[in-house]
Write an enzyme that holds these catalytic residues in place. Structure first.
Site, short mmCIF file in Angstrom:
data_model
loop_
_atom_site.label_atom_id
_atom_site.label_comp_id
_atom_site.label_asym_id
_atom_site.label_seq_id
_atom_site.Cartn_x
_atom_site.Cartn_y
_atom_site.Cartn_z
N CYS A 170 0.81 -1.23 0.00
CA CYS A 170 0.00 0.00 0.00
C CYS A 170 0.84 1.27 0.00
O CYS A 170 0.34 2.36 -0.29
CB CYS A 170 -0.93 -0.01 1.20
SG CYS A 170 -2.07 -1.38 1.14
N HIS A 195 -3.39 7.11 2.15
CA HIS A 195 -3.77 5.81 1.62
C HIS A 195 -5.13 5.44 2.21
O HIS A 195 -5.36 5.62 3.41
CB HIS A 195 -2.70 4.77 2.00
CG HIS A 195 -3.16 3.37 1.77
ND1 HIS A 195 -3.71 2.96 0.58
CD2 HIS A 195 -3.19 2.28 2.60
CE1 HIS A 195 -4.04 1.69 0.67
NE2 HIS A 195 -3.74 1.25 1.88
N ASN A 254 -9.89 -0.42 -0.28
CA ASN A 254 -8.42 -0.32 -0.26
C ASN A 254 -7.88 -0.86 -1.58
O ASN A 254 -7.93 -2.06 -1.84
CB ASN A 254 -7.90 -1.14 0.93
CG ASN A 254 -6.38 -1.12 1.03
OD1 ASN A 254 -5.68 -0.70 0.12
ND2 ASN A 254 -5.87 -1.60 2.15
#
Ligand code: ACO
Length: 329
Positions: free
Chosen positions: A113, A253, A283
């Site tokens: 990520c 993020h 996500n």
């Protein structure tokens, strides 16, 4: 020479997977997912749609908006943990070929990520050293391909998509990316893993599909993410004599609304400063920051010179942050 963040683009797959649909697949509810993560729905790529297909769509937009001609791109770096092929060719070389760019430097990086912050730092370093002038950076993920849709602890979180940016050389210091932090702690590598398919697993010969899927210690990751990100953003602001009130857009993020809120609250940010897309895309790992930034841009809310703070945390464990003005039009 400085590195300027010249443009942004993204691609979002058409198919929507809602919490209601997921609650028919695993033992969960819309209420639980919304309360614990802030996610309402996520996008899922078509079966024949690859990570590189999505990356190309995002890249074409970013290039068009940069005013740079394709032929002037001298490097492509893709952040992904769901590449077209696990070993080779890299997704970046597939992207380069699909775009008709067969003589550029092209490679992938794996930082989960945090991938977009890592590729941003690579672009900055190559440009500042004088080695490259126009670097196309991409975060692209087909997370649905590495997600176990029988595991309620992970399948509710992830979605697919891609985001891209042109990072270009400039001699105007006002446009320069101010600072980037990147870090990793490999001792916590087992918090987020796809255990099989590599040389690290002695049972490779008995490769099972589920062992190639993401396994996560969610709660442990959550706690470390909040603590680490809070410290990191406080540090990057202090090191650059910047007050949180000077940040126009905090683009974190998009893993979990509660993580974003905790970091935003620690910086005492106003609601308007915080960019949120987790409710609609979930996500998307390395793609989430550029996808969120692209939404802001397409809504007409990202203007030249506005100061952005980015942060991310993910598998590795890895984390990072970036402080930079938007240098696009
Ligand atoms: N629906 C209903 N109940 C659930 C679900 C679900 N989908 N998932 C877990 N539960 C249950 C658990 O079984 C547990 O039940 P128990 O108390 O009976 O044991 C309870 O809910 C609490 O589980 P926790 O894991 O403690 O829940 P938590 O509040 O931590 O939320 C989550 C889980 C959303 C995964 C959170 O921990 C999180 O967001 N973690 C961080 C993820 C992250 O940021 N990862 C890094 C980026 S990803 C990357 O790099 C690829």
């Amino acid at each position: 020479m400085y590195a300027a963040f010249r443009s942004i683009g993204a691609y979002v797959p058409e198919k929507i997977l809602t919490n209601a649909e997921l609650s028919k697949m695993v033992d969960t509810t819309d209420e639980w997912i919304t309360k614990r993560t802030g996610i309402k729905e996520r996008r899922i790529a078509a079966a024949n749609e690859t990570t590189s297909d999505m990356a190309v769509q995002a890249a074409e937009k970013a290039i068009e908006r940069s005013g740079i001609s394709k032929e002037d791109i001298d490097m492509i770096v893709v952040a992904t943990i769901s590449p077209d092929y696990f070993n080779m060719p890299s997704t970046a070389t597939v992207v380069a070929h699909k775009m008709g760019l067969d003589k550029v430097t092209a490679f992938d990086i794996s930082a989960a990520c945090t991938g977009f912050i890592y590729v941003l730092s690579i672009a900055k370093a190559f440009i500042e050293s004088g080695m490259k002038k126009n670097v196309l950076i991409i975060g692209a993920e087909k997370m649905s391909a590495i997600t176990d849709y029988t595991d309620r602890g992970t399948c509710i979180l992830f979605g697919d998509g891609a985001g891209a940016a042109m990072i270009c050389a400039t001699d105007n210091k006002e446009e320069a990316i101010t600072d980037i932090h990147t870090a990793a702690d490999g001792s916590l590598g087992d918090f987020l893993m796809t255990p099989d398919g590599g040389t690290g697993n002695p049972h490779q010969a008995e490769l099972k599909a589920e062992a190639s899927f993401i396994q996560m210690k969610g709660n442990e990751t959550f706690k470390i993410a909040v603590r680490t990100l809070t410290n990191d953003v406080v540090e990057i602001l202090a090191e650059n004599n910047t007050k949180a009130s000077q940040i126009k857009h905090f683009i974190p993020h998009q893993a979990n609304y509660r993580i974003i809120k905790a970091v935003g609250d620690a910086l005492k940010l106003e609601k308007e400063q915080v960019v949120l897309t987790v409710h609609k895309y979930g996500n998307t790992s390395g793609a989430s920051i550029p996808m969120a930034m692209n939404d802001l841009y397409e809504e007409g809310n990202l203007k030249t010179g506005e100061l952005m703070l980015l942060d991310a945390f993910g598998g590795g464990l890895t984390w990072g942050s970036a402080l930079l003005p938007f240098a696009g039009k």
